[in-house]
Design an enzyme around this catalytic site. Sequence first.
Site, PDB file in Angstrom:
ATOM      1  N   GLN A  41       0.815  -1.210   0.000  1.00 29.98           N
ATOM      2  CA  GLN A  41       0.000   0.000   0.000  1.00 29.98           C
ATOM      3  C   GLN A  41       0.852   1.265   0.000  1.00 29.98           C
ATOM      4  O   GLN A  41       0.328   2.370  -0.182  1.00 29.98           O
ATOM      5  CB  GLN A  41      -0.939   0.004   1.204  1.00 29.98           C
ATOM      6  CG  GLN A  41      -0.240   0.140   2.541  1.00 29.98           C
ATOM      7  CD  GLN A  41      -1.165  -0.062   3.719  1.00 29.98           C
ATOM      8  OE1 GLN A  41      -1.496  -1.181   4.080  1.00 29.98           O
ATOM      9  NE2 GLN A  41      -1.607   1.040   4.311  1.00 29.98           N
ATOM     10  N   CYS A  95      -5.101   0.095   3.580  1.00 34.77           N
ATOM     11  CA  CYS A  95      -4.966  -1.316   3.970  1.00 34.77           C
ATOM     12  C   CYS A  95      -6.272  -2.081   3.830  1.00 34.77           C
ATOM     13  O   CYS A  95      -6.281  -3.245   3.423  1.00 34.77           O
ATOM     14  CB  CYS A  95      -4.442  -1.416   5.397  1.00 34.77           C
ATOM     15  SG  CYS A  95      -5.591  -0.796   6.644  1.00 34.77           S
ATOM     16  N   HIS A 117      -5.923  -1.242  11.523  1.00 33.54           N
ATOM     17  CA  HIS A 117      -5.270  -1.800  10.342  1.00 33.54           C
ATOM     18  C   HIS A 117      -5.981  -3.087   9.938  1.00 33.54           C
ATOM     19  O   HIS A 117      -6.359  -3.892  10.797  1.00 33.54           O
ATOM     20  CB  HIS A 117      -3.801  -2.083  10.644  1.00 33.54           C
ATOM     21  CG  HIS A 117      -2.987  -2.488   9.456  1.00 33.54           C
ATOM     22  ND1 HIS A 117      -2.845  -1.691   8.336  1.00 33.54           N
ATOM     23  CD2 HIS A 117      -2.267  -3.617   9.192  1.00 33.54           C
ATOM     24  CE1 HIS A 117      -2.055  -2.302   7.455  1.00 33.54           C
ATOM     25  NE2 HIS A 117      -1.712  -3.482   7.946  1.00 33.54           N
ATOM     26  N   ASN A 149       0.056  -9.367   5.008  1.00 29.78           N
ATOM     27  CA  ASN A 149      -0.028  -7.917   5.185  1.00 29.78           C
ATOM     28  C   ASN A 149       0.091  -7.224   3.830  1.00 29.78           C
ATOM     29  O   ASN A 149       0.296  -7.869   2.797  1.00 29.78           O
ATOM     30  CB  ASN A 149       1.073  -7.453   6.141  1.00 29.78           C
ATOM     31  CG  ASN A 149       0.748  -6.141   6.827  1.00 29.78           C
ATOM     32  OD1 ASN A 149      -0.206  -5.464   6.485  1.00 29.78           O
ATOM     33  ND2 ASN A 149       1.553  -5.779   7.801  1.00 29.78           N
TER      34      ASN A 149
END
Length: 387
Positions: free
Chosen positions: A8, A14, A308, A329
């Site tokens: 990102q 996110c 997040h 992630n």
Amino acid sequence: ETLEVTNQQASGRCWLFAATNVLREHIAKTLNLEKFELSQSYLAFWDKFERCNYFFESILETADQPTDSREVQFILQTGVHDGGQWDMFANIVAKYGVVPKDVYDDTYQASHTNEMNHLLNRSLKASAVKLRAMVKDGAAEQAIQAEKSALLGKIYGFLCSCYGEPPKVFDFEYVDKDKKYHREPNLTPTAFCEKYVGDLLKQIVSIINAPTADKPYGKVYTVKLLGNVVGGREVRHLNLDMDAFKAAIIAQLEAGKVVWFGSDVGKWGNRSGGIWDDGCFDAELISGLDVTLSKADSLDYWFAAMNHAMVITGVNLVDGKPTRWKIENSWGDKNGQDGYYVCSDSWFDQYVFQAAVEREYLGDAAALADQEAIVLDPWDPMGTLAD
């Protein structure tokens, strides 16, 4: 097995990266693809545009309140930024569809959003002054809506200068794992979504674990003034105890499907090592201070909240009980194991707050998902946005 991690960069997207990473796994399996990524910028463009409209409507709805009222202050301070929640993603996809990333790639501004957001929010505040003055002066509704439309037109132009104009039609070209070339011409984003995503988003329910006294388990909650598409589906959270919460996630993982989730990544993490574990550091031993807080107290006293979103791709079970979780992630591949992370189950208990799970994996809790939602204040911790 899952695809390579995404990045990102210097943006708060996110929630969009995690959500499109869920969808891309579904599409990649369908099309037998080794690599694939959906455009996060396409969804971010329309989210920004729709959220500006949502901001204007919220300003007009509260125009009879003074500027120092808590609701007006919340609207002005929140403004428009990169963060979001699962139902907000579903709203944008339902209205605008999705496109592959090679159709609408990132620009510098899309992946470095600070200055763009600063200019946009300054403009929104100037527009709020104008719209509230029109209401105060008794302007006709038609004139107010015409002014709002003119403001949105300028915002559309500004967003195009940052992202590029979103595609209306595109050709979908790809090579599968067997090195076979495919081409589907003249697809619209909504047609692409209907064909390759189908009704998947309609089957997904947002579940939370919020053990605070004001939120009994088994109830559905929504948050006032939280959303992006005016008239779209509301943000809804089914609150489950941790056992039921984990059981739904594990059931979906066992079915070979990844899970979008939201947590507080600012607590007990080792970024380079790719670990989140509340056993990594002994803060009380080091400091001599009492730092113990329950999950409920962490929420009530604003120590922890979702900030997040990522994707759960695996769980380690010992005698049927989870001990650690594997996480995809969206911070690139330089940390963790090629961008993948692990969290301990105790960290999961304390700092994971939300997940998006298909209804069929909720078990008996599925029957609770459609009840009327209890409305929470705009500043409730369950209204925080993942960025």
